[in-house]
Write a protein that holds these residues in place. Sequence first.
Motif, PDB file in Angstrom:
ATOM      1  N   GLU A 171      52.103   1.912  71.256  1.00 36.14           N
ATOM      2  CA  GLU A 171      53.550   1.657  70.724  1.00 36.14           C
ATOM      3  C   GLU A 171      54.633   2.649  71.360  1.00 36.14           C
ATOM      4  OE1 GLU A 171      52.811   2.387  66.719  1.00 36.14           O
ATOM      5  OE2 GLU A 171      51.053   1.048  66.469  1.00 36.14           O
ATOM      6  N   PRO A 172      55.904   2.354  71.310  1.00 33.87           N
ATOM      7  CA  PRO A 172      56.724   3.230  71.635  1.00 33.87           C
ATOM      8  C   PRO A 172      57.042   4.429  70.710  1.00 33.87           C
ATOM      9  CG  PRO A 172      57.923   1.236  70.531  1.00 33.87           C
ATOM     10  CD  PRO A 172      56.504   1.060  70.595  1.00 33.87           C
ATOM     11  N   ALA A 213      44.438   3.147  80.709  1.00 31.99           N
ATOM     12  CA  ALA A 213      45.013   2.119  81.741  1.00 31.99           C
ATOM     13  C   ALA A 213      43.816   2.115  82.679  1.00 31.99           C
ATOM     14  CB  ALA A 213      46.346   2.608  82.624  1.00 31.99           C
ATOM     15  N   LYS A 214      43.374   3.009  83.287  1.00 26.06           N
ATOM     16  CA  LYS A 214      42.257   3.223  84.106  1.00 26.06           C
ATOM     17  C   LYS A 214      40.972   2.653  83.245  1.00 26.06           C
ATOM     18  CE  LYS A 214      42.449   7.659  84.961  1.00 26.06           C
ATOM     19  NZ  LYS A 214      42.307   9.005  85.537  1.00 26.06           N
ATOM     20  N   ALA A 225      50.008  -6.610  84.539  1.00 23.09           N
ATOM     21  CA  ALA A 225      51.260  -6.663  83.469  1.00 23.09           C
ATOM     22  C   ALA A 225      50.684  -6.593  82.120  1.00 23.09           C
ATOM     23  CB  ALA A 225      51.923  -8.180  83.669  1.00 23.09           C
ATOM     24  N   GLN A 226      49.456  -7.365  81.927  1.00 24.52           N
ATOM     25  CA  GLN A 226      48.954  -7.155  80.457  1.00 24.52           C
ATOM     26  C   GLN A 226      48.448  -5.721  79.984  1.00 24.52           C
ATOM     27  OE1 GLN A 226      45.853 -10.219  81.234  1.00 24.52           O
ATOM     28  NE2 GLN A 226      46.793 -11.710  79.781  1.00 24.52           N
ATOM     29  N   ILE A 227      47.871  -5.080  81.217  1.00 28.36           N
ATOM     30  CA  ILE A 227      47.456  -3.936  81.041  1.00 28.36           C
ATOM     31  C   ILE A 227      48.579  -2.767  80.598  1.00 28.36           C
ATOM     32  CG2 ILE A 227      46.532  -1.708  82.056  1.00 28.36           C
ATOM     33  CD1 ILE A 227      44.551  -3.593  83.387  1.00 28.36           C
ATOM     34  N   ALA A 228      49.827  -3.260  81.482  1.00 28.94           N
ATOM     35  CA  ALA A 228      51.281  -2.236  81.311  1.00 28.94           C
ATOM     36  C   ALA A 228      51.446  -2.311  79.751  1.00 28.94           C
ATOM     37  CB  ALA A 228      52.089  -2.710  82.074  1.00 28.94           C
ATOM     38  N   TYR A 233      53.939  -0.124  77.983  1.00 26.91           N
ATOM     39  CA  TYR A 233      54.916   0.084  78.960  1.00 26.91           C
ATOM     40  C   TYR A 233      55.601  -1.448  78.945  1.00 26.91           C
ATOM     41  CZ  TYR A 233      53.389   4.278  80.975  1.00 26.91           C
ATOM     42  OH  TYR A 233      53.149   5.874  81.071  1.00 26.91           O
ATOM     43  N   GLN A 234      56.931  -1.822  78.705  1.00 21.16           N
ATOM     44  CA  GLN A 234      57.407  -2.741  78.499  1.00 21.16           C
ATOM     45  C   GLN A 234      57.776  -3.438  79.788  1.00 21.16           C
ATOM     46  OE1 GLN A 234      61.012  -2.171  76.377  1.00 21.16           O
ATOM     47  NE2 GLN A 234      59.819  -1.952  74.439  1.00 21.16           N
ATOM     48  N   SER A 235      57.792  -2.797  80.966  1.00 17.50           N
ATOM     49  CA  SER A 235      57.944  -3.185  82.270  1.00 17.50           C
ATOM     50  C   SER A 235      56.758  -2.624  83.235  1.00 17.50           C
ATOM     51  CB  SER A 235      59.205  -2.544  82.830  1.00 17.50           C
ATOM     52  OG  SER A 235      59.158  -2.621  84.273  1.00 17.50           O
ATOM     53  N   ASP A 236      56.268  -3.693  83.738  1.00 15.66           N
ATOM     54  CA  ASP A 236      54.936  -3.551  84.754  1.00 15.66           C
ATOM     55  C   ASP A 236      55.508  -2.739  85.687  1.00 15.66           C
ATOM     56  OD1 ASP A 236      56.208  -5.841  85.404  1.00 15.66           O
ATOM     57  OD2 ASP A 236      54.606  -6.447  86.558  1.00 15.66           O
TER      58      ASP A 236
END
Length: 259
Positions: A171-172, A213-214, A225-228, A233-236
């Motif tokens: 979450e942010p 992420a790893k 993009a899905q992992i980001a 993260y909103q931007s991949d």
Amino acid sequence: MIENRTILIVEDEIRTRQGFSKTLEAWSAGRYRIECAESGQAALLWLEHHPAHLLVTDIRMPGMTGLELIEMQQRHKHCNPVAIVISGYAEFEYAQRAMQLGVVNYLLKPVDKHQLVQAVEQALLIEDSRYRIETMEKLIDPHLLDTKTTRVNYNPLIRDALVFLDEHFHEPITMRQVADMLHLNPSYFSVLFKEQTELTFSEYVSRLRMQRAKELLLHSGLSIAQIAERVGYQSDKYFIKVFKTYEGLSPSKYRSQKK
């Protein structure tokens, strides 16, 4: 729960061993690797070359008891699986020793399928919690990656903050948000966090997100993009930039090289 984990069943009675294995294979449906050993000695030999995350062992077996197996594993191994012991005897000394060794459940024979599955699910939740705590501690001190030492003595407020971050990293999250949750002045929280973890708040969150992420890159088929998005993260594109900063290569290259 983290998948791709191994459950080792140690039981000298072949029918019981096969019954436990079939029950857990059906329950697992491929999520976990189910292995078996017919004795404590065979289990130790297997563990010399393979990791196990959960040990389900009978207590009374020829040559070596299940409790002796757990004790030897803890004494000589870098990583120790959580353990469930099974006994045909409700003996106080067995139960007491099992508690001293950190066994998470003590089941009496005959063990039905529902009871076994419930105990395994609870044990894996405990193993999952231990893994998360170890991961947080490794993020804080990179020297812990290859040692058995763990940092303890964190301020209770910082421990609460770390648990919160582990549950909400996707979450942010802002430092003020966490400070407010702990009823602390943001400036004081910032200093306390850095003093305790040796990382700034933003550095810690970034490392935590990179670790998750790893895991997803290696153990899922999700796109970059899905992992980001999964790790906050909103931007991949920005995710890829941060990942390169920490790992020295792009997420896609990391995935292909490690696999």
